[in-house]
Design a protein around this motif. Structure first.
Motif: not given
Length: 407
Positions: A188-191, A227-229, A302-314, A390-394
Motif C-alpha cells: 500500500i502506497h500513494p499513487n 502501509v509499506d511503500g 512532508a506528510a508522505k515522507t513521514v508516513a513512509l519512514s520505517p524508523l517512524v513506523k517502528t 494515513w499510515t500504520c505502524d510496522f
C-alpha cells in the motif's frame, strides 16, 4: 472542496445499497477454501469512471479496463477474482482477462465490453480458467440485493476484515445512495495503493464529470494512504452510476455536484482508512496532518515522507515517541524547512516546540502512543500549506506475512 456537514456512513450494505444493483461472492477454487470470485451487476446501463495503478507494470485486467473505459459509454457489470493477480502473464493473461468479460457477458446477456474485469493475488501465474469459467456460470445464480458481505469477502487476499460502506442523502428531494467495497492490506502506497475498490451509485452523472470527480477524490483518499511503500500492478477504483434514483444528470459546478462530491469523499475516505487499519501486521492507525508548509503540495510531500519512514513506523509500534526520527524525515523530504521552527503535537499534546524545546519527558511522550489510533500534527510554520495522509505502524507480523503468503 471541503465537507460542510456531518455525514453518517453505513457499514452494512456496501455496493448493493444503491437502487438497481445486485452482487454476489462465491468460492470457485482459486483459493483453497475462502471466497475468491465476486460479481457486481447494474440492472440498467451505467456511466463509469476509473482510476488505475501508476506502476509501469500493469496487470492484464488493468489494461483491459482502461481500454473498455476509453472506448465505451455504458457498462453493466464488474467481475473480480482474488487469489491470482493475472499480472506479468503476457498475451495469454490478456486473453484470459478478455475471456472473463466474455463469459460474464454471456451469462448476463450483455456485451463483453460492458463488463469490467479485476484480479488480485499472486503475480506471475496464469489464471485457472477452467475454475473461473465454472465459477462465472455459478455466481450469476447467486446475485442478490441483500447480501453485502459475500462480494466484499470474495475480493480479499491478506485482509483480515471486509471493507464496506454506504451513505444515503437527498438531491432535489430525491434519495441518492452511494455504496462501496474495497480490499487492501499490503503493498500500500500513494499513487494508487495496492488495492481494489468498487463503487456503485444510483445517481446520474455525466461521464467526464464523474471521471474528474473520482480522480480528484482518489487523490485525497486512496492516494494518501501508506502501509509499506510498495505500489502494486493491479490497483484500480471502478465506479458505476446507473441513474435509478431519478435525479437529473449531475454536471460540474452545481449544488448537486457539491452534495454528491461530499458524500463520495466520505465513502472513499472510510474505505481508505479501513485499508490502513488492516495493514499487514498493523496495530495502530496513524493520521498525519501537516500545517504551515509553503503550499499544499509541500505539505503533502512532508506528510508522505513521514508516513513512509520505517524508523517512524517502528517507533510508533514500539510506543517510543522518538521525535528525532520525525524531524529527520521531514528534513530529507525535500520541502522547504526550518527545523528551528518545527513543532510536533501527538494526540493534541505538544511534544516538540520551536527552537527544539522539548515539552514532555520521554516517559510522558511515550504514553501518547499507547492508543490504537494516533493523530500526529506537524507544524512547519512557514506558510499556509496543509495536507493529511494515513499510515500504520510496522510490526514483526508484517515480515512474517510477506515472507510466507501464498493463496
Amino acid at each position: 472542496m471541503e465537507q460542510t456537514c456531518e455525514i453518517a456512513i453505513d457499514m452494512k450494505t456496501g455496493v448493493i445499497a444503491p437502487k438497481g444493483f445486485k452482487a454476489a461472492g462465491i468460492h470457485c477454487g482459486i483459493k483453497r477454501f475462502k471466497k475468491d470470485l465476486a460479481l457486481i451487476v447494474s440492472d440498467v446501463p451505467a456511466t463509469a469512471a476509473g482510476v488505475f495503478t501508476q506502476n509501469k507494470v500493469q496487470a492484464a485486467p488493468v489494461l483491459l479496463c482502461k481500454k473498455y473505459l476509453q472506448e465505451n459509454e455504458k457498462f453493466r457489470a464488474i467481475i473480480i477474482n482474488s487469489g491470482n493477480a493475472n499480472a506479468c502473464t503476457g498475451e495469454q493473461g490478456y486473453k484470459d482477462a478478455v475471456m472473463m468479460s466474455v463469459l460474464t457477458a454471456e451469462e448476463l446477456n450483455i456485451k463483453p465490453e460492458e463488463v469490467f474485469v479485476s484480479s488480485t493475488g499472486v503475480i506471475g501465474e496464469l489464471l485457472p480458467m477452467d475454475k473461473i469459467s465454472a465459477g462465472i456460470k455459478k455466481i450469476v445464480h447467486h446475485l442478490n440485493n441483500d447480501d453485502y458481505k459475500s462480494p466484499a469477502e470474495a475480493i480479499l487476499t491478506t485482509d483480515t476484515f471486509i471493507k464496506t460502506a454506504s451513505v444515503s442523502f437527498q438531491i432535489d428531494g430525491k434519495e441518492v445512495t452511494i455504496g462501496g467495497i474495497a480490499k487492501g492490506s499490503g503493498m500500500i502506497h500513494p499513487n494508487m495503493a495496492t488495492m481494489l475498490a468498487f463503487v456503485t451509485t444510483d445517481a446520474a452523472i455525466e461521464k467526464n464529470t464523474f471521471q474528474t470527480m473520482l480522480k480528484e477524490i482518489t487523490d485525497k483518499t486512496f492516494n494518501r494512504i501508506v502501509v509499506d511503500g510498495d505500489t502494486s500492478t493491479n490497483d484500480m477504483v471502478i465506479a458505476l452510476a446507473n441513474g435509478m434514483s431519478g435525479i437529473e444528470t449531475i454536471f460540474a459546478d452545481t449544488e448537486a455536484y457539491r452534495i454528491f462530491y461530499e458524500n463520495l469523499y466520505e465513502i472513499l475516505k472510510k474505505l481508505s482508512i479501513d485499508i490502513v487499519k488492516d495493514g499487514e501486521g498493523a496495530t495502530k492507525l496513524v493520521e498525519i496532518n501537516v500545517e504551515g508548509a509553503l503550499n499544499d503540495e509541500q505539505a503533502l510531500k512532508a506528510a508522505k515522507t513521514v508516513a513512509l519512514s520505517p524508523l517512524v513506523k517502528t517507533a510508533i509500534h514500539g510506543e517510543d515517541a522518538n521525535w528525532g526520527r520525525i524531524i529527520a524525515a521531514v528534513g530529507y523530504s525535500g520541502v522547504e524547512f526550518d527545523p528551528a521552527k518545527f513543532e510536533i503535537i501527538i494526540n493534541g499534546q505538544p511534544v516538540l516546540m520551536q527552537n527544539y524545546k522539548v515539552a514532555l519527558t520521554a516517559k510522558e511522550a511515550n504514553k501518547l502512543l499507547k492508543p490504537d489510533e494516533i493523530n500526529l500534527l506537524l507544524k512547519l510554520n512557514l506558510g499556509n500549506g496543509t495536507a493529511t495522509c494515513w499510515t500504520c505502524d510496522f510490526s514483526e507480523e508484517y515480515v512474517k506475512i510477506n515472507g510466507s503468503y501464498r493463496t
